[in-house]
Design a protein around this motif. Structure first.
Motif, mmCIF file in Angstrom:
data_model
loop_
_atom_site.group_PDB
_atom_site.id
_atom_site.type_symbol
_atom_site.label_atom_id
_atom_site.label_comp_id
_atom_site.label_asym_id
_atom_site.label_seq_id
_atom_site.Cartn_x
_atom_site.Cartn_y
_atom_site.Cartn_z
ATOM 1 N N SER A 105 -2.152 -2.144 6.050
ATOM 2 C CA SER A 105 -2.368 -1.324 4.857
ATOM 3 C C SER A 105 -2.862 0.071 5.225
ATOM 4 O O SER A 105 -2.408 1.087 4.675
ATOM 5 N N ASP B 215 -4.179 -3.670 -3.497
ATOM 6 C CA ASP B 215 -2.757 -3.309 -3.463
ATOM 7 C C ASP B 215 -1.880 -4.555 -3.415
ATOM 8 O O ASP B 215 -0.865 -4.651 -4.115
ATOM 9 N N ASN C 11 -8.726 -0.703 -0.013
ATOM 10 C CA ASN C 11 -7.770 -0.965 -1.099
ATOM 11 C C ASN C 11 -6.737 -2.031 -0.795
ATOM 12 O O ASN C 11 -5.929 -2.372 -1.665
ATOM 13 N N ALA C 12 -6.712 -2.546 0.428
ATOM 14 C CA ALA C 12 -5.622 -3.441 0.824
ATOM 15 C C ALA C 12 -5.493 -4.650 -0.100
ATOM 16 O O ALA C 12 -4.403 -4.951 -0.596
ATOM 17 N N ASN D 1 -10.524 2.537 4.301
ATOM 18 C CA ASN D 1 -9.553 1.895 3.410
ATOM 19 C C ASN D 1 -10.129 0.591 2.895
ATOM 20 O O ASN D 1 -10.294 -0.373 3.633
ATOM 21 N N ARG E 167 2.585 1.560 -3.594
ATOM 22 C CA ARG E 167 1.654 1.815 -4.689
ATOM 23 C C ARG E 167 1.278 3.291 -4.731
ATOM 24 O O ARG E 167 1.036 3.856 -5.797
ATOM 25 N N ASN E 168 1.218 3.912 -3.577
ATOM 26 C CA ASN E 168 0.874 5.327 -3.494
ATOM 27 C C ASN E 168 2.082 6.250 -3.477
ATOM 28 O O ASN E 168 1.940 7.458 -3.663
ATOM 29 N N TYR F 198 -1.618 4.005 4.395
ATOM 30 C CA TYR F 198 -2.423 5.103 3.847
ATOM 31 C C TYR F 198 -2.391 6.319 4.767
ATOM 32 O O TYR F 198 -2.380 7.468 4.298
ATOM 33 N N SER G 259 0.825 -1.214 0.000
ATOM 34 C CA SER G 259 0.000 0.000 0.000
ATOM 35 C C SER G 259 0.858 1.262 0.000
ATOM 36 O O SER G 259 0.522 2.246 -0.665
#
Length: 358
Positions: free
Chosen positions: A346, A320, A316-317, A314, A140-141, A350, A137
Motif C-alpha cells: 500500500s 483502502d 490507510n492500507a 501510511n 482509491r487515490n 502512496y 490504495s
C-alpha cells in the motif's frame, strides 16, 4: 514424473469462462479439482476426466489441487485464436497465443519504434498477495488513472487461477493485464518483461504498472533458491527502458521463520546482490522496535548504499482494502495478523501517487 488418475465429475461448484471449480470422484473419494475450459474444454457432471494429481499426492500447499488434463467425454476442440507464439512450449499442454510482438500483430511496429518509458513508475513486487493492497490504495487515490498488472511466470502460469485478478478487474482496480514468459491468459500476451513494459506504456497507455508473479511462489529456504529473485531482473529491466522502479520489500513480523522476520531474506538478497540498477525502496514508518529492526537490517545489508531508501507515513492500507470490500491473505494470514506485509504494498502505491501528482 506426472501422477495421473481418472475421476468422474460429480459437481461443478463454480464456473466461468476461465476456471471451473469442480468435485471429482476418484476411486470413491470426492476431491477438489480445477478445469481450465480454454485449455481443456467444458466439463459437466458425469464426465470422465483424466487428472494431474501430483501436487495433492505430494501434499503441496502451492498448486495443491487436482487439474483436469483431458475430458474423456469431450476430447476434441478447435483453435480459438490464430496466434503463432506458443506458451508452455514443447509440453503436451502447449497453447498458442496472440503475442503483441508477433510479426502478424498489428502492434508489431510499436516495438521497433519504442524509445523510452519516459519515467513511468513501475511497482515491482514478489508475492501475488501484494497486488490487492497496492491496487486498492493506488486506485482509491487515482480513480481516473490506468493501472496495468504484468504477471510473470514465476508461479501460477494461467492468470485464470487468480481469483484476486478476477475480483480486482471486476471492481475496476486493474484496467488491463499482461502475461509474460510462459504465463498466459492476460488481456495482452508478451514474450518477456521488456516487451510487456513497452506494451503497458505504448499500447495500453498505463499511468502506473504493478509487476509480480501469480499465486504460488516457490522457495527452498536457500539464499538464491526462490522464484521471487526475479524482482531483481525486473528492476533492471525497468531502469534499462527508462522507467522508475519502486521495489516493494517483503516485510513481516508475524512469520515465525527468522529468515522472513522484518525484511525478508528474499528482499535483502534481491536488493543487495541481484538488482544492478537503483530502485526506490519504500518502507512504512512505524516507530518503536519494528522500525528499529528494519533500519538495522537496511544498514547491515548495505542496501541503502545501492538504492534510494524512503520511509513514508501510511495508516490507510486497511481502510483502502475495506473500501472496496477486498479480502486479503498472505501465507494464510489476513491484514490483522500481518499488517506490515500489506502496508508495504500500500505504501508503495502512496509513494507513486505522491511522485506522479506533483
Amino acid at each position: 514424473m506426472m501422477s495421473r488418475k481418472i475421476g468422474r465429475v460429480v459437481e461443478v461448484r463454480r464456473k466461468n469462462e476461465n476456471l471451473d471449480d469442480i468435485r471429482v470422484d476418484v476411486n470413491g473419494d470426492i476431491q477438489r479439482a480445477y478445469n481450465y475450459p480454454k485449455m481443456t474444454g467444458k466439463v459437466s457432471e458425469g464426465d470422465q476426466v483424466v487428472l494431474n494429481t501430483t501436487a495433492v499426492e505430494l501434499s503441496l500447499g502451492t498448486g495443491g489441487y487436482h487439474y483436469v488434463i483431458v475430458n474423456l467425454d469431450n476430447i476434441e476442440s478447435d483453435l480459438e485464436q490464430d496466434g503463432h507464439i506458443m506458451k508452455l512450449r514443447y509440453t503436451p499442454m502447449q497453447v498458442n497465443v496472440d503475442s503483441v510482438e508477433d510479426h502478424e500483430s498489428r502492434y508489431h511496429d510499436v516495438f521497433e519504434e519504442f524509445e523510452s518509458l519516459d519515467g513511468m513508475y513501475v511497482a515491482v513486487g514478489t508475492l501475488h498477495s501484494m497486488l490487492a493492497p497496492f491496487a486498492a490504495s493506488y486506485k482509491r487515490n487515482n480513480p481516473d488513472k490506468k493501472l496495468v498488472y504484468i504477471m510473470t511466470d514465476g508461479a501460477a502460469l494461467p492468470i485464470y487461477f487468480s481469483l484476486n485478478v478476477a475480483t480486482l478487474k471486476d471492481k475496476g482496480l486493474i484496467d488491463s493485464t499482461i502475461t509474460i514468459g510462459n504465463a498466459f491468459g492476460g488481456d495482452y500476451e508478451c514474450i518477456n518483461i521488456y516487451t510487456a513494459l513497452i506494451t503497458a506504456k505504448e499500447i495500453v497507455k498505463a499511468d502506473a504498472v504493478f509487476v509480480g508473479m501469480g499465486p504460488g511462489i516457490a522457495g527452498t529456504g536457500t539464499k538464491y533458491g526462490f522464484t521471487g529473485i526475479e524482482q531483481g531482473h525486473i528492476i533492471d529491466a525497468v531502469a534499462k527502458l527508462g522507467g522508475n522502479a519502486v521495489a516493494i520489500p517483503r516485510i513481516s513480523f508475524a512469520d515465525m521463520r527468522e529468515r522472513h522476520r522484518g525484511i525478508s531474506h528474499h528482499s535483502i538478497t534481491v536488493f543487495s546482490e541481484i538488482a544492478n540498477e537503483k530502485a526506490d525502496i519504500v518502507f512504512t514508518v512505524y516507530g518503536g522496535e519494528k522500525e528499529e529492526t528494519i533500519r538495522k537490517q537496511i544498514e547491515k545489508s548495505g542496501i541503502d548504499k545501492k538504492h534510494n531508501i524512503v520511509f513514508m507515513e501510511n495508516s490507510n492500507a486497511e481502510d483502502d482494502i475495506g473500501h472496496y470490500g477486498l479480502k486479503v491473505k498472505s501465507m494464510g494470514r489476513g491484514y490483522a495478523e500481518d499488517k506490515e506485509f500489506f502496508d508495504s504494498a500500500s505504501t508503495a502505491a502512496y509513494y507513486i501517487t505522491e511522485r506522479t501528482n506533483r
